[in-house]
Enzyme design. Structure first.
Site, mmCIF file in Angstrom:
data_model
loop_
_atom_site.group_PDB
_atom_site.id
_atom_site.type_symbol
_atom_site.label_atom_id
_atom_site.label_comp_id
_atom_site.label_asym_id
_atom_site.label_seq_id
_atom_site.Cartn_x
_atom_site.Cartn_y
_atom_site.Cartn_z
ATOM 1 N N ILE A 41 -6.013 -4.654 21.843
ATOM 2 C CA ILE A 41 -4.695 -3.770 21.559
ATOM 3 C C ILE A 41 -3.685 -4.344 21.129
ATOM 4 O O ILE A 41 -3.358 -5.519 21.819
ATOM 5 C CB ILE A 41 -4.582 -3.237 23.091
ATOM 6 C CG1 ILE A 41 -5.899 -2.526 23.693
ATOM 7 C CG2 ILE A 41 -3.504 -2.079 22.793
ATOM 8 C CD1 ILE A 41 -6.680 -1.173 22.975
ATOM 9 N N TYR B 217 1.022 -1.304 -0.107
ATOM 10 C CA TYR B 217 0.075 0.187 0.123
ATOM 11 C C TYR B 217 0.896 1.356 -0.091
ATOM 12 O O TYR B 217 0.599 2.185 -0.763
ATOM 13 C CB TYR B 217 -0.959 -0.213 1.227
ATOM 14 C CG TYR B 217 -1.568 1.128 1.487
ATOM 15 C CD1 TYR B 217 -2.639 1.821 0.547
ATOM 16 C CD2 TYR B 217 -1.167 2.139 2.386
ATOM 17 C CE1 TYR B 217 -2.903 3.064 0.686
ATOM 18 C CE2 TYR B 217 -1.620 3.509 2.606
ATOM 19 C CZ TYR B 217 -2.771 4.054 1.813
ATOM 20 O OH TYR B 217 -3.180 5.173 1.996
#
Ligand code: UDP
Length: 325
Positions: free
Chosen positions: A206, A141
């Site tokens: 997390i 990306y």
């Protein structure tokens, strides 16, 4: 009233920018293939369902609409997906951009604002990151955006195409009054996932609390999507006034840890965020914070949202309205 073509204008940042363009007196037309964007984000009379690969269609659109400049959002943006399917990212993000630039050349349109990314820098040596830090992406990306920035530098030199690349840090928040917000499917971004955990009671993971940061969780620069949209307007105005090509970071310059964002969500919602601590996510740099002095000084941009709590509040309001409707 300048006619502006916005590719990917049915997506998250694109739709907020189209909204601000209209408020600022521009007359945008949107080209979006709706593969990831949402039809409901754009007024039907402004939307043309068109793929970036359709060079002839884009050329025709720019000619018939008398387009003066392009803001180019249309791209895939999920880092994890780009690792699994690099070809998809290079063909859509690089190939699609080349098709657009060819159509612009043919239609005689030579002003462009381009969606770039903090992923340009990879794991930066210095934080806050200045624009002259080296390009060192760590995902297909990020690389796809670096390649397009490089193409733009050549087109500036040999085609007279003036382009401004905006390197976004963490786009976040919403404009609930305009009915706009973040609706990715699947959602991978922190703030909508924290809000979803509050709403559903399903814990969020997390990704690591053993980084070399004060509380062990990763630090990011969360920039409100309307402030990001504002950066496109000042970039566009500079280009329309004959200003030069360039690249600018867009962030607040303030870093927030994952746990700090979690606390902001608890404050805004008045509820606990159910969460667990999991392993690190591959490719996550410990800290990404923008030095956006250049954008402030050169183009006079200032973010309106500087507190993470205020950004989260807009996202929360959007999610509540969306669920209610
Ligand atoms: N993050 C997390 N749990 C999640 C999603 C994200 O701990 O379910 C963390 C992620 O590791 C990063 C930060 O939140 O440190 C922001 O991630 P996001 O995907 O929103 O944006 P990115 O920084 O990857 O562009």
């Amino acid at each position: 009233m300048s006619r502006i073509l916005v590719t990917g204008g049915a997506g998250y940042i694109g739709s907020h920018t189209v909204h601000l363009l209209i408020q600022s007196g521009y007359d945008p037309v949107v080209a979006d293939n709706l593969s990831r964007g949402h039809r409901h984000n754009v007024d039907a009379k402004r939307l043309r369902v068109l793929d970036l690969a359709d060079t002839d269609g884009l050329e025709q659109l720019m000619r018939s609409e008398g387009v003066q400049a392009v803001i180019h959002f249309a791209a895939f943006m999920a880092v994890g997906e780009s690792v699994r399917e690099p070809e998809l990212y290079f063909s859509n993000n690089v190939g699609g951009s080349l098709s657009l630039f060819t159509a612009m050349q043919r239609a005689g349109v030579n002003r462009l604002v381009f969606s770039s990314t903090a992923a340009y820098y990879g794991n930066p040596e210095r934080v806050p990151i200045p624009e002259d830090a080296p390009a060192a992406p760590v995902s297909p990306y990020g690389e796809s955006k670096v390649i397009v920035e490089k193409i733009l530098r050549w087109l500036d030199q040999y085609r007279g195409l003036r382009g401004i690349s905006l390197r976004y840090f963490n786009a976040s928040g919403a404009d609930p009054e305009a009915g706009l917000g973040e609706e990715h499917d699947p959602e991978t971004h922190l703030i909508p996932l924290l809000l979803r955990a509050v709403a559903t009671g399903q814990p969020i993971t997390i990704f690591g609390n053993d980084y070399a940061t004060p509380d062990g969780t990763c630090i990011r620069d969360y920039i409100h999507v309307s402030d990001l949209a504002g950066a496109h307007i000042v970039a566009l105005e500079s280009l329309l006034a004959g200003g030069p090509s360039g690249a600018f970071n867009v962030g607040t310059g303030k870093g927030q840890s994952v746990l700090a964002v979690l606390r902001a969500v608890e404050e805004v919602t008045g509820r606990k965020v159910p969460h667990t601590i999991g392993p690190r996510r591959a490719g996550d740099p410990p800290s990404l914070v923008a030095d956006s002095t250049k954008l402030r000084r050169t183009l006079g941009w200032e973010p309106r949202y500087t507190e993470i709590r205020d950004i989260v509040a807009t996202a929360w309001e959007f999610q509540r309205k969306n669920r209610a409707s």
